[in-house]
Design a protein around this motif. Structure first.
Motif, PDB file in Angstrom:
ATOM      1  N   ILE A  74     -14.831  -8.488   7.344  1.00  0.00           N
ATOM      2  CA  ILE A  74     -13.956  -7.517   7.999  1.00  0.00           C
ATOM      3  C   ILE A  74     -13.536  -8.067   9.352  1.00  0.00           C
ATOM      4  CG2 ILE A  74     -13.762  -5.155   8.882  1.00  0.00           C
ATOM      5  CD1 ILE A  74     -14.216  -5.279   5.850  1.00  0.00           C
ATOM      6  N   ASP A  75     -12.230  -8.186   9.552  1.00  0.00           N
ATOM      7  CA  ASP A  75     -11.682  -8.602  10.851  1.00  0.00           C
ATOM      8  C   ASP A  75     -11.314  -7.363  11.642  1.00  0.00           C
ATOM      9  OD1 ASP A  75     -11.153 -11.686  11.043  1.00  0.00           O
ATOM     10  OD2 ASP A  75     -10.694 -11.138   8.982  1.00  0.00           O
ATOM     11  N   ILE A  76     -11.730  -7.348  12.895  1.00  0.00           N
ATOM     12  CA  ILE A  76     -11.489  -6.218  13.776  1.00  0.00           C
ATOM     13  C   ILE A  76     -10.829  -6.721  15.053  1.00  0.00           C
ATOM     14  CG2 ILE A  76     -12.573  -4.371  15.120  1.00  0.00           C
ATOM     15  CD1 ILE A  76     -14.955  -4.582  13.114  1.00  0.00           C
ATOM     16  N   LEU A  77      -9.752  -6.067  15.428  1.00  0.00           N
ATOM     17  CA  LEU A  77      -9.076  -6.365  16.690  1.00  0.00           C
ATOM     18  C   LEU A  77      -9.454  -5.275  17.695  1.00  0.00           C
ATOM     19  CD1 LEU A  77      -6.955  -7.896  18.420  1.00  0.00           C
ATOM     20  CD2 LEU A  77      -5.235  -6.375  17.422  1.00  0.00           C
ATOM     21  N   VAL A  78      -9.978  -5.695  18.840  1.00  0.00           N
ATOM     22  CA  VAL A  78     -10.287  -4.767  19.928  1.00  0.00           C
ATOM     23  C   VAL A  78      -9.379  -5.139  21.095  1.00  0.00           C
ATOM     24  CG1 VAL A  78     -12.020  -3.895  21.538  1.00  0.00           C
ATOM     25  CG2 VAL A  78     -12.685  -4.494  19.201  1.00  0.00           C
ATOM     26  N   GLU A  79      -8.483  -4.203  21.451  1.00  0.00           N
ATOM     27  CA  GLU A  79      -7.570  -4.416  22.573  1.00  0.00           C
ATOM     28  C   GLU A  79      -8.096  -3.680  23.797  1.00  0.00           C
ATOM     29  OE1 GLU A  79      -3.158  -4.373  21.488  1.00  0.00           O
ATOM     30  OE2 GLU A  79      -4.121  -3.276  19.832  1.00  0.00           O
ATOM     31  N   LEU A  80      -8.176  -4.412  24.898  1.00  0.00           N
ATOM     32  CA  LEU A  80      -8.676  -3.876  26.166  1.00  0.00           C
ATOM     33  C   LEU A  80      -7.544  -3.751  27.172  1.00  0.00           C
ATOM     34  CD1 LEU A  80     -11.609  -6.404  26.746  1.00  0.00           C
ATOM     35  CD2 LEU A  80     -11.798  -4.140  25.727  1.00  0.00           C
ATOM     36  N   PRO A  81      -7.642  -2.819  28.105  1.00  0.00           N
ATOM     37  CA  PRO A  81      -6.691  -2.813  29.221  1.00  0.00           C
ATOM     38  C   PRO A  81      -7.053  -3.957  30.176  1.00  0.00           C
ATOM     39  CG  PRO A  81      -8.322  -1.102  29.564  1.00  0.00           C
ATOM     40  CD  PRO A  81      -8.594  -1.699  28.201  1.00  0.00           C
ATOM     41  N   MET A  82      -6.093  -4.433  30.923  1.00  0.00           N
ATOM     42  CA  MET A  82      -6.330  -5.525  31.873  1.00  0.00           C
ATOM     43  C   MET A  82      -7.378  -5.147  32.928  1.00  0.00           C
ATOM     44  SD  MET A  82      -4.570  -8.149  30.923  1.00  0.00           S
ATOM     45  CE  MET A  82      -4.382  -9.220  32.328  1.00  0.00           C
ATOM     46  N   SER A  83      -7.613  -3.854  33.116  1.00  0.00           N
ATOM     47  CA  SER A  83      -8.586  -3.405  34.118  1.00  0.00           C
ATOM     48  C   SER A  83     -10.032  -3.677  33.699  1.00  0.00           C
ATOM     49  CB  SER A  83      -8.408  -1.911  34.405  1.00  0.00           C
ATOM     50  OG  SER A  83      -8.604  -1.163  33.218  1.00  0.00           O
ATOM     51  N   LEU A  84     -10.268  -3.942  32.418  1.00  0.00           N
ATOM     52  CA  LEU A  84     -11.622  -4.261  31.958  1.00  0.00           C
ATOM     53  C   LEU A  84     -11.817  -5.770  31.941  1.00  0.00           C
ATOM     54  CD1 LEU A  84     -12.237  -1.809  28.969  1.00  0.00           C
ATOM     55  CD2 LEU A  84     -13.256  -1.740  31.241  1.00  0.00           C
ATOM     56  N   SER A  85     -12.953  -6.206  32.380  1.00  0.00           N
ATOM     57  CA  SER A  85     -13.288  -7.622  32.393  1.00  0.00           C
ATOM     58  C   SER A  85     -13.659  -8.082  30.992  1.00  0.00           C
ATOM     59  CB  SER A  85     -14.464  -7.868  33.334  1.00  0.00           C
ATOM     60  OG  SER A  85     -15.055  -9.124  33.076  1.00  0.00           O
ATOM     61  N   MET A  86     -12.920  -9.051  30.493  1.00  0.00           N
ATOM     62  CA  MET A  86     -13.217  -9.585  29.181  1.00  0.00           C
ATOM     63  C   MET A  86     -14.592 -10.256  29.197  1.00  0.00           C
ATOM     64  SD  MET A  86     -10.822 -11.730  26.580  1.00  0.00           S
ATOM     65  CE  MET A  86      -9.621 -10.429  26.464  1.00  0.00           C
ATOM     66  N   GLU A  87     -14.927 -10.866  30.304  1.00  0.00           N
ATOM     67  CA  GLU A  87     -16.224 -11.541  30.410  1.00  0.00           C
ATOM     68  C   GLU A  87     -17.386 -10.540  30.334  1.00  0.00           C
ATOM     69  OE1 GLU A  87     -18.321 -14.831  30.091  1.00  0.00           O
ATOM     70  OE2 GLU A  87     -16.140 -14.824  30.223  1.00  0.00           O
ATOM     71  N   SER A  88     -17.237  -9.389  30.973  1.00  0.00           N
ATOM     72  CA  SER A  88     -18.316  -8.395  30.895  1.00  0.00           C
ATOM     73  C   SER A  88     -18.397  -7.790  29.490  1.00  0.00           C
ATOM     74  CB  SER A  88     -18.156  -7.309  31.956  1.00  0.00           C
ATOM     75  OG  SER A  88     -16.991  -6.564  31.753  1.00  0.00           O
ATOM     76  N   MET A  89     -17.258  -7.639  28.824  1.00  0.00           N
ATOM     77  CA  MET A  89     -17.277  -7.155  27.441  1.00  0.00           C
ATOM     78  C   MET A  89     -17.951  -8.187  26.530  1.00  0.00           C
ATOM     79  SD  MET A  89     -15.961  -4.127  27.480  1.00  0.00           S
ATOM     80  CE  MET A  89     -16.731  -3.952  29.080  1.00  0.00           C
ATOM     81  N   LYS A  90     -17.701  -9.460  26.807  1.00  0.00           N
ATOM     82  CA  LYS A  90     -18.362 -10.529  26.049  1.00  0.00           C
ATOM     83  C   LYS A  90     -19.876 -10.414  26.194  1.00  0.00           C
ATOM     84  CE  LYS A  90     -19.408 -15.410  26.169  1.00  0.00           C
ATOM     85  NZ  LYS A  90     -19.292 -16.646  26.929  1.00  0.00           N
ATOM     86  N   GLU A  91     -20.348 -10.230  27.410  1.00  0.00           N
ATOM     87  CA  GLU A  91     -21.793 -10.129  27.641  1.00  0.00           C
ATOM     88  C   GLU A  91     -22.399  -8.972  26.857  1.00  0.00           C
ATOM     89  OE1 GLU A  91     -22.726 -10.075  31.845  1.00  0.00           O
ATOM     90  OE2 GLU A  91     -21.351 -11.745  32.206  1.00  0.00           O
ATOM     91  N   ILE A  92     -21.730  -7.840  26.838  1.00  0.00           N
ATOM     92  CA  ILE A  92     -22.225  -6.670  26.106  1.00  0.00           C
ATOM     93  C   ILE A  92     -22.302  -6.973  24.609  1.00  0.00           C
ATOM     94  CG2 ILE A  92     -21.634  -4.312  25.388  1.00  0.00           C
ATOM     95  CD1 ILE A  92     -20.490  -3.945  28.281  1.00  0.00           C
ATOM     96  N   LEU A  93     -21.258  -7.590  24.073  1.00  0.00           N
ATOM     97  CA  LEU A  93     -21.248  -7.907  22.648  1.00  0.00           C
ATOM     98  C   LEU A  93     -22.353  -8.899  22.287  1.00  0.00           C
ATOM     99  CD1 LEU A  93     -17.401  -8.076  22.106  1.00  0.00           C
ATOM    100  CD2 LEU A  93     -18.959  -6.413  21.057  1.00  0.00           C
ATOM    101  N   VAL A  94     -22.517  -9.946  23.094  1.00  0.00           N
ATOM    102  CA  VAL A  94     -23.543 -10.954  22.833  1.00  0.00           C
ATOM    103  C   VAL A  94     -24.937 -10.318  22.904  1.00  0.00           C
ATOM    104  CG1 VAL A  94     -24.599 -13.074  23.734  1.00  0.00           C
ATOM    105  CG2 VAL A  94     -22.118 -12.928  23.481  1.00  0.00           C
ATOM    106  N   GLN A  95     -25.144  -9.448  23.869  1.00  0.00           N
ATOM    107  CA  GLN A  95     -26.442  -8.757  23.986  1.00  0.00           C
ATOM    108  C   GLN A  95     -26.727  -7.876  22.777  1.00  0.00           C
ATOM    109  OE1 GLN A  95     -26.198  -6.642  27.701  1.00  0.00           O
ATOM    110  NE2 GLN A  95     -26.354  -8.520  28.926  1.00  0.00           N
ATOM    111  N   ASN A  96     -25.697  -7.535  22.030  1.00  0.00           N
ATOM    112  CA  ASN A  96     -25.861  -6.671  20.870  1.00  0.00           C
ATOM    113  C   ASN A  96     -25.678  -7.408  19.536  1.00  0.00           C
ATOM    114  OD1 ASN A  96     -26.286  -3.680  21.718  1.00  0.00           O
ATOM    115  ND2 ASN A  96     -24.891  -4.579  23.232  1.00  0.00           N
TER     116      ASN A  96
END
Length: 156
Positions: free
Chosen positions: A36-58
Motif C-alpha cells: 500500500i502506497d500512502i501519500l502524506v502531504e504536510l503544510p510548509m509550517s511543519l518540519s519534514m525532519e521532525s515528522m521523519k523522526e516521529i515516523l522512524v521512532q514508530n
C-alpha cells in the motif's frame, strides 16, 4: 487503508495534513503487488525532519530523502515482507502528481489496463532493480499525469 490512516493521524496534526491512498493498489481492477502506497502531504509550517523522526521512532524505515521529499517503508522484516507492507511518501502540500495519475486511470479503465500490462511486462526484467523498474514506468506515468492535470485543473 482506513486503519493505517487512523494510525498515522496519531503522529500528525489531523487538520494540517492530507493522507491519500496512491499507487497501483489505488487503481481499480488492475494487478498490484500487496504493498500500500500512502501519500502524506504536510503544510510548509511543519518540519519534514521532525515528522521523519516521529515516523522512524514508530517503526518506519527511511528509504530515501530529498530536501522536500522523504520515503519510508513499513512491514519489511529480515525474513521478507510482513503481513502488510506500506510505502509512505512524505511531501509538502501540492507535490501530489500521484493523485492526478490515480484518478485519471480510475476514470479511464483502458489506460489502467495499459498500465497493468506495462507493469507486468517489466516485472521479471527488473525484479531485483526497483529503481530501474520505476524509471521504466516514468514516461507512461508522466504522459498520463500531464493529461490528467489538463483535464482536472487544480483539483488538488
Amino acid at each position: 487503508m482506513l486503519k493505517k490512516k487512523e494510525d498515522l493521524l496519531i503522529f500528525f496534526p489531523p487538520n494540517d495534513i492530507r493522507i491519500s491512498h496512491i499507487g497501483s493498489t489505488a487503481i481499480n481492477n488492475i494487478w498490484a503487488k500487496p504493498i500500500i502506497d500512502i501519500l502524506v502531504e504536510l503544510p510548509m509550517s511543519l518540519s519534514m525532519e521532525s515528522m521523519k523522526e516521529i515516523l522512524v521512532q514508530n517503526g518506519y524505515i527511511c528509504m530515501s530523502e530529498q530536501p522536500n521529499r522523504k520515503s519510508f517503508n513499513l512491514g519489511y522484516t529480515s525474513e521478507g515482507f510482513a503481513e502488510k507492507v506500506f510505502h509512505l511518501h512524505l511531501r509538502y502540500w501540492g507535490d501530489n502528481d500521484e493523485l492526478y495519475f490515480r484518478d485519471y486511470l480510475n476514470e479511464i479503465p483502458l489506460l489502467a489496463k495499459q498500465y497493468e500490462e506495462l507493469k507486468l511486462s517489466l516485472w521479471k526484467k527488473y525484479e531485483h532493480d526497483r529503481d530501474g523498474y520505476t524509471y521504466a514506468k516514468t514516461s507512461f506515468i508522466a504522459e498520463q499525469t500531464d493529461k490528467a492535470k489538463k483535464r482536472y485543473g487544480n483539483k488538488y
